[in-house]
Design an enzyme around this catalytic site. Sequence first.
Site, PDB file in Angstrom:
ATOM      1  N   ARG A 102       0.905  -1.078  -0.071  1.00 54.34           N
ATOM      2  CA  ARG A 102      -0.093  -0.109  -0.045  1.00 54.34           C
ATOM      3  C   ARG A 102       1.028   1.395   0.004  1.00 54.34           C
ATOM      4  NH1 ARG A 102      -4.702   2.948  -0.427  1.00 54.34           N
ATOM      5  NH2 ARG A 102      -3.882   4.896   0.153  1.00 54.34           N
ATOM      6  N   ASP A 126      -7.878  -2.278   1.937  1.00 52.33           N
ATOM      7  CA  ASP A 126      -6.936  -2.302   3.155  1.00 52.33           C
ATOM      8  C   ASP A 126      -7.806  -3.191   4.059  1.00 52.33           C
ATOM      9  OD1 ASP A 126      -5.389  -2.283   5.480  1.00 52.33           O
ATOM     10  OD2 ASP A 126      -3.624  -1.480   3.674  1.00 52.33           O
TER      11      ASP A 126
END
Length: 431
Positions: A102, A126
């Site tokens: 990420r 996420d």
Amino acid sequence: MCVGIASSLVAEHFAVDGGARLVGAVDVVGAKNSVLKLMAAALLAEGTTTLTNCPEILDVPLMADVLRSLGCAVAVDGGTVTIEVPAEPSAEADYRSVSKLRASVCVLGPLVARCRRAVVPLPGGDAIGSRPLDMHQAGLRKLGATTEIAHGRVVASARDLHGAQIWLDFPSVGATENILMAAVLADGVTVIDNAAREPEIVDLCLMLQQMGAKIDGVGSSTLTVHGVTGMTPTTHRVIGDRIVGATWAFAAAMTRGEVTVRGVDPHHLDLVLDKLRSAGATTDIEADGFRIVMDGRPQAVDFVTLPYPGFATDLQPMAIALSAVAEGTSMITENVFEARFRFVDEMIRLGADARTDGHHAVVRGIERLSSAPVWASDIRAGAGLVLAGLCAEGRTQVWDVEHIDRGYPRFVENLQRLGAEVTRVPAEPAR
Ligand code: UD1
């Protein structure tokens, strides 16, 4: 979630036997949330940048792959990362590298600054909640770039970057970093207001200054950047990981232990240590760390997550784990990532008396948790579950531990050194 058990291999897991009191000293190395951004910042200057005190965690080689996909040569040697940046890096990050990490979105700002173009695949959702990039994009647009999301990628380009006044809706860590790294090579003065003030942002500013950037207001919520025409590579030591340091402090408090934590600036943990003192701990603050002692059962305290210098959302699982074994009832309020309370369901498997309602969790402490198989949904949730397992009767199995490996170097070894009965159980063929 039970990936390992469903496949032909039973994945590795941690076996945690509850009951031990943690005693001893532990060394904390560089911060995950700093090193990844510093690696991206290296892109701003042609030549070789060296980072020391880097944590040996999975995310560092993953970020190295992202940089390699941009044409850099990267060597990871223990705690030292060396990045050789070419005169003309590629502006397109490889999907396979980015999708695993990420934080790789932080190459956006440096690429726009250096190449006047960036194509960065969206890293996706996420487990801790939605992570949009609207503030990153709005900031880059103010600096003169065009940005769009097309075919699953953020595409940004700019003929020229020029200084601008930027007000962030929220002090986003990632947006502050991306805008800052684009602004250092923009023409003129950029002011970022309501900027994030996390110590990792200060670390980034210090490295950028060493590379030639002109930044005023470092550590405050107003960053003023005077654009320069070029930057030079540098050598920089990554700041100690305050989230890892705080995790050890919670572990000591929960196990009624006595732990010295070295390698972290204790002032980055002022609020955390104050909370733990309210819970009954005593602390000695030292130049390069702190010592924490907890003699009895922790007392319940309330926690409210907020951007720094507030209580870090990354420590919310530790706060819930502590509250689960504290004397009394705690209210934990989550203001940063809405989905983080998923962790509470795993705590309930361990017998915690907890429930959530929107942004709040109410946890009634019990004397002892009871062991169970539990699944780590992200790095910090994983660490929180291990801490809870240390206070549970019997053997807790923590699965999906690759999350923990992404953020905690040598976690099991450090726990063992402090006297915890924790082992990493390797993967084995399913029966
Ligand atoms: C970083 C940290 C993460 C930490 C978080 C908050 C890294 C690698 N990760 O994540 O561990 O939990 O800071 O301290 O450093 N938001 C928007 N639009 C945007 C950007 C953010 O709405 O354009 C929202 C997010 O959804 C979230 C909040 O802002 O609700 C904070 O996010 P942000 O500070 O950007 O976190 P990250 O930089 O992703």
